[in-house]
Design a protein around this motif. Structure first.
Motif, PDB file in Angstrom:
ATOM      1  N   ASN A  66      51.069  13.764   5.491  1.00 15.39           N
ATOM      2  CA  ASN A  66      52.153  14.633   5.020  1.00 15.39           C
ATOM      3  C   ASN A  66      51.682  15.564   3.903  1.00 15.39           C
ATOM      4  O   ASN A  66      51.861  16.775   3.996  1.00 15.39           O
ATOM      5  CB  ASN A  66      53.353  13.798   4.563  1.00 15.39           C
ATOM      6  N   PRO A  67      51.063  15.031   2.826  1.00 17.77           N
ATOM      7  CA  PRO A  67      50.585  15.938   1.781  1.00 17.77           C
ATOM      8  C   PRO A  67      49.171  16.447   2.010  1.00 17.77           C
ATOM      9  O   PRO A  67      48.715  17.330   1.299  1.00 17.77           O
ATOM     10  CB  PRO A  67      50.632  15.052   0.525  1.00 17.77           C
ATOM     11  N   ASP A  68      48.457  15.904   3.006  1.00 17.38           N
ATOM     12  CA  ASP A  68      47.055  16.273   3.211  1.00 17.38           C
ATOM     13  C   ASP A  68      46.800  16.578   4.681  1.00 17.38           C
ATOM     14  O   ASP A  68      46.382  15.709   5.446  1.00 17.38           O
ATOM     15  CB  ASP A  68      46.147  15.131   2.745  1.00 17.38           C
ATOM     16  N   PRO A  69      47.042  17.826   5.128  1.00 19.88           N
ATOM     17  CA  PRO A  69      46.860  18.174   6.535  1.00 19.88           C
ATOM     18  C   PRO A  69      45.432  17.970   7.036  1.00 19.88           C
ATOM     19  O   PRO A  69      45.216  17.901   8.247  1.00 19.88           O
ATOM     20  CB  PRO A  69      47.235  19.668   6.575  1.00 19.88           C
ATOM     21  N   ALA A  70      44.460  17.853   6.134  1.00 21.15           N
ATOM     22  CA  ALA A  70      43.081  17.640   6.566  1.00 21.15           C
ATOM     23  C   ALA A  70      42.912  16.317   7.312  1.00 21.15           C
ATOM     24  O   ALA A  70      41.939  16.117   8.042  1.00 21.15           O
ATOM     25  CB  ALA A  70      42.143  17.684   5.363  1.00 21.15           C
ATOM     26  N   LYS A  71      43.880  15.403   7.116  1.00 25.94           N
ATOM     27  CA  LYS A  71      43.803  14.115   7.796  1.00 25.94           C
ATOM     28  C   LYS A  71      44.371  14.158   9.207  1.00 25.94           C
ATOM     29  O   LYS A  71      44.264  13.190   9.961  1.00 25.94           O
ATOM     30  CB  LYS A  71      44.560  13.048   6.987  1.00 25.94           C
ATOM     31  N   LEU A  72      44.972  15.285   9.592  1.00 24.37           N
ATOM     32  CA  LEU A  72      45.625  15.365  10.888  1.00 24.37           C
ATOM     33  C   LEU A  72      44.706  15.166  12.086  1.00 24.37           C
ATOM     34  O   LEU A  72      45.120  14.579  13.080  1.00 24.37           O
ATOM     35  CB  LEU A  72      46.352  16.702  11.023  1.00 24.37           C
ATOM     36  N   PRO A  73      43.470  15.677  12.080  1.00 24.21           N
ATOM     37  CA  PRO A  73      42.638  15.472  13.266  1.00 24.21           C
ATOM     38  C   PRO A  73      42.506  14.018  13.690  1.00 24.21           C
ATOM     39  O   PRO A  73      42.321  13.724  14.866  1.00 24.21           O
ATOM     40  CB  PRO A  73      41.280  16.066  12.840  1.00 24.21           C
ATOM     41  N   LYS A  74      42.617  13.083  12.737  1.00 24.64           N
ATOM     42  CA  LYS A  74      42.520  11.667  13.086  1.00 24.64           C
ATOM     43  C   LYS A  74      43.689  11.222  13.970  1.00 24.64           C
ATOM     44  O   LYS A  74      43.596  10.221  14.675  1.00 24.64           O
ATOM     45  CB  LYS A  74      42.499  10.815  11.813  1.00 24.64           C
ATOM     46  N   LEU A  75      44.798  11.964  13.901  1.00 22.49           N
ATOM     47  CA  LEU A  75      45.977  11.572  14.646  1.00 22.49           C
ATOM     48  C   LEU A  75      45.998  12.171  16.043  1.00 22.49           C
ATOM     49  O   LEU A  75      46.872  11.862  16.843  1.00 22.49           O
ATOM     50  CB  LEU A  75      47.244  12.020  13.899  1.00 22.49           C
ATOM     51  N   THR A  76      45.076  13.045  16.340  1.00 18.12           N
ATOM     52  CA  THR A  76      45.074  13.717  17.622  1.00 18.12           C
ATOM     53  C   THR A  76      44.604  12.772  18.710  1.00 18.12           C
ATOM     54  O   THR A  76      43.495  12.283  18.678  1.00 18.12           O
ATOM     55  CB  THR A  76      44.163  14.965  17.584  1.00 18.12           C
ATOM     56  N   GLY A  77      45.472  12.517  19.660  1.00 16.55           N
ATOM     57  CA  GLY A  77      45.118  11.685  20.810  1.00 16.55           C
ATOM     58  C   GLY A  77      45.500  12.402  22.081  1.00 16.55           C
ATOM     59  O   GLY A  77      45.577  13.636  22.120  1.00 16.55           O
ATOM     60  N   SER A  78      45.746  11.662  23.110  1.00 16.72           N
ATOM     61  CA  SER A  78      46.111  12.270  24.393  1.00 16.72           C
ATOM     62  C   SER A  78      47.629  12.295  24.527  1.00 16.72           C
ATOM     63  O   SER A  78      48.194  11.795  25.496  1.00 16.72           O
ATOM     64  CB  SER A  78      45.477  11.481  25.534  1.00 16.72           C
ATOM     65  N   MET A  79      48.313  12.886  23.545  1.00 14.76           N
ATOM     66  CA  MET A  79      49.771  12.917  23.549  1.00 14.76           C
ATOM     67  C   MET A  79      50.319  14.143  24.260  1.00 14.76           C
ATOM     68  O   MET A  79      51.465  14.143  24.714  1.00 14.76           O
ATOM     69  CB  MET A  79      50.306  12.884  22.116  1.00 14.76           C
ATOM     70  N   ALA A  80      49.541  15.217  24.347  1.00 17.20           N
ATOM     71  CA  ALA A  80      50.021  16.435  24.988  1.00 17.20           C
ATOM     72  C   ALA A  80      50.227  16.177  26.472  1.00 17.20           C
ATOM     73  O   ALA A  80      49.326  15.725  27.174  1.00 17.20           O
ATOM     74  CB  ALA A  80      49.026  17.578  24.768  1.00 17.20           C
ATOM     75  N   LEU A  81      51.417  16.479  26.953  1.00 19.15           N
ATOM     76  CA  LEU A  81      51.784  16.171  28.330  1.00 19.15           C
ATOM     77  C   LEU A  81      51.424  17.324  29.255  1.00 19.15           C
ATOM     78  O   LEU A  81      51.714  18.493  28.966  1.00 19.15           O
ATOM     79  CB  LEU A  81      53.285  15.897  28.412  1.00 19.15           C
ATOM     80  N   ASP A  82      50.805  16.991  30.379  1.00 18.48           N
ATOM     81  CA  ASP A  82      50.557  17.951  31.442  1.00 18.48           C
ATOM     82  C   ASP A  82      51.317  17.488  32.678  1.00 18.48           C
ATOM     83  O   ASP A  82      50.853  16.612  33.405  1.00 18.48           O
ATOM     84  CB  ASP A  82      49.054  18.037  31.738  1.00 18.48           C
ATOM     85  N   PRO A  83      52.519  18.052  32.932  1.00 18.93           N
ATOM     86  CA  PRO A  83      53.321  17.583  34.070  1.00 18.93           C
ATOM     87  C   PRO A  83      52.619  17.738  35.412  1.00 18.93           C
ATOM     88  O   PRO A  83      53.002  17.066  36.386  1.00 18.93           O
ATOM     89  CB  PRO A  83      54.577  18.466  33.992  1.00 18.93           C
ATOM     90  N   ALA A  84      51.607  18.608  35.476  1.00 17.67           N
ATOM     91  CA  ALA A  84      50.919  18.828  36.742  1.00 17.67           C
ATOM     92  C   ALA A  84      49.770  17.850  36.959  1.00 17.67           C
ATOM     93  O   ALA A  84      49.092  17.902  37.992  1.00 17.67           O
ATOM     94  CB  ALA A  84      50.398  20.264  36.798  1.00 17.67           C
ATOM     95  N   ALA A  85      49.521  16.959  36.010  1.00 16.14           N
ATOM     96  CA  ALA A  85      48.402  16.019  36.125  1.00 16.14           C
ATOM     97  C   ALA A  85      48.659  15.029  37.263  1.00 16.14           C
ATOM     98  O   ALA A  85      49.791  14.770  37.662  1.00 16.14           O
ATOM     99  CB  ALA A  85      48.213  15.272  34.816  1.00 16.14           C
ATOM    100  N   GLY A  86      47.573  14.463  37.781  1.00 13.28           N
ATOM    101  CA  GLY A  86      47.674  13.493  38.861  1.00 13.28           C
ATOM    102  C   GLY A  86      48.156  12.137  38.389  1.00 13.28           C
ATOM    103  O   GLY A  86      48.237  11.873  37.182  1.00 13.28           O
ATOM    104  N   PRO A  87      48.481  11.243  39.342  1.00 11.56           N
ATOM    105  CA  PRO A  87      49.025   9.920  38.982  1.00 11.56           C
ATOM    106  C   PRO A  87      48.119   9.114  38.062  1.00 11.56           C
ATOM    107  O   PRO A  87      48.601   8.437  37.151  1.00 11.56           O
ATOM    108  CB  PRO A  87      49.186   9.229  40.346  1.00 11.56           C
TER     109      PRO A  87
END
Length: 421
Positions: A66-87
């Motif tokens: 929250n106060p330190d955006p530099a720590k955000l890359p650690k939170l990046t995972g596979s959360m972005a949804l691609d509705p066209a992705a396969g099963p």
């Protein structure tokens, strides 16, 4: 009526619920916000009563961002949804989502204890805070999710249920696939003698502030609400009341700073992007910026501010550049400012960019296609073609037909009477 909000401890999640919490308070209802002990200020700074749940160690990295955006890359995972992705990809992503939901499981006892003490009539919970539904079920409160973006969870859950019902290839008879939701929910439910129902994952209903056209096809009962952007408070600088001498462009990297990752992923620097804006004859106000190289002078026509609420800044702007975050998008729509969206995928940023383009309210530039020439060409169009101003006006008008927070209060009161025990 007593209303308990359970909010994931990140600034953007708390900001999304503030206008509805205010509307409930203004209508005479009691409101409390359950938050991580180190994130209570997010609620109290907005004039809301806050209650701590969980321990300081729990979700510590997320709170520290929250106060330190530099720590955000650690939170990046596979959360972005691609509705066209396969099963296979969707199955793997659902496992990742359920693992994310499990991170909030340790607060279930604190939430149940809070609900037993305070006896809320309604629990409104962040879609990442599933234990709040358990606390509501234990105490008989009505409960609903409050979205802060696209409903990836409900959409993926529907896909998962389809996969669970399908036979495993090569297996005998009809042996079902493993349902990770059972593993997620069982420890919380068994402790209180509860059985699983889908509403414990998806709410008895869902308050959705996103435009209906952006909604994924899913099964929850959605209650629409117009997104009234809240992005904190700040003293108004004197220069903001002076009419800009040339077109003003807001460059915002999001209240949580996720937009900073654009520069690393696109292989450009903040200084190069700022220079490209001023070369078009515009001035730029950059908020939440990573800064210029040490010793550099701020170029003419550039104003760097650590923080300035978009509700103050955008009414003076001819265009806004952002990373596709729901809060930045909502503020741009509310103030009817053409948008250049450079999505940094984490949840639904790419879908936001697509929607802005489709509605004629701006342009998109994906990170993998980002060059300074492409960036400049799109921004030049936003600043010179009236069609984008018209599109931004139209999109802003469309949102006015959706009930605002104050209009939603009696709807929530009626739903609460119907669902609480």
């Amino acid at each position: 009526m007593r209303v308990l909000f359970c909010v994931f401890p990140h600034t953007s999640h708390l900001h999304a619920v503030v206008p509805l919490a205010w509307a409930l308070q203004n209508a005479g209802h009691e409101v409390r916000v359950a938050l991580h002990p180190d994130a209570l200020n997010l609620a109290t700074d907005a004039g809301l009563s806050a209650v701590a749940v969980g321990t300081r160690e729990h979700l510590g990295e997320i709170v520290a961002a929250n106060p330190d955006p530099a720590k955000l890359p650690k939170l990046t995972g596979s959360m972005a949804l691609d509705p066209a992705a396969g099963p296979g990809r969707l199955q793997a992503q659902w496992l990742h989502y359920t693992a994310m939901l499990a991170q909030y499981r340790p607060v279930v006892d604190d939430l149940v204890a809070l609900a037993r003490r305070w006896r809320p009539d309604l629990v409104l919970w962040d879609p990442l805070c599933v234990p709040a539904a358990v606390a509501a079920e234990v105490t008989g409160a009505a409960h609903a999710r409050f979205l802060w973006g696209q409903d990836n969870i409900a959409w993926l859950r529907a896909k998962q249920l389809e996969a669970v019902a399908a036979p495993v290839p090569g297996a005998s008879a009809t042996r079902p696939r493993r349902d990770p939701v059972r593993s997620l929910m069982r420890p919380m439910l068994e402790a209180y003698g509860l059985e699983y129902r889908e509403e414990l994952l998806l709410g008895q209903w869902t308050v959705d502030p996103s435009p209906e056209a952006m909604r994924l096809p899913a099964t929850p009962a959605y209650v629409p609400m117009r997104w009234i952007p809240y992005n904190g408070g700040s003293p108004v600088p004197v220069w903001l009341d002076e009419p800009p001498r040339r077109p003003r462009v807001a460059l915002t990297l999001g209240v949580g700073g996720r937009g900073r990752q654009l520069f690393e992923e696109a292989g450009v620097t903040f200084a190069e992007v700022v220079a490209a804006i001023t070369e078009l004859g515009a001035e730029v106000v950059a908020t939440g910026h990573p800064g210029l190289p040490t010793g550099s002078e701020v170029p003419e026509g550039v104003r760097l501010v650590d923080y300035l609420p978009l509700n103050q800044l955008l009414p003076t702007c001819s265009a806004v550049i952002h990373h596709g975050g729901a809060g930045s998008f909502a503020a741009a729509v509310a103030h009817r400012v053409p948008q250049l969206v450079t999505p940094v995928p984490f949840w639904s940023e790419s879908e936001t960019a697509r929607y802005v383009e489709e509605r004629g309210a701006g342009l998109a530039l994906e990170v993998e296609r980002f060059t300074l020439d492409a960036f400049s060409a799109r921004l030049r169009r936003l600043l010179t073609e009236d069609a984008f101003k018209d599109g931004a006006q139209l999109l802003g008008k469309e949102t006015q037909s959706v009930p605002g927070p104050a209009e939603l209060v009696p709807v929530l009161a009626e739903l609460t009477l119907r669902h609480r025990r």
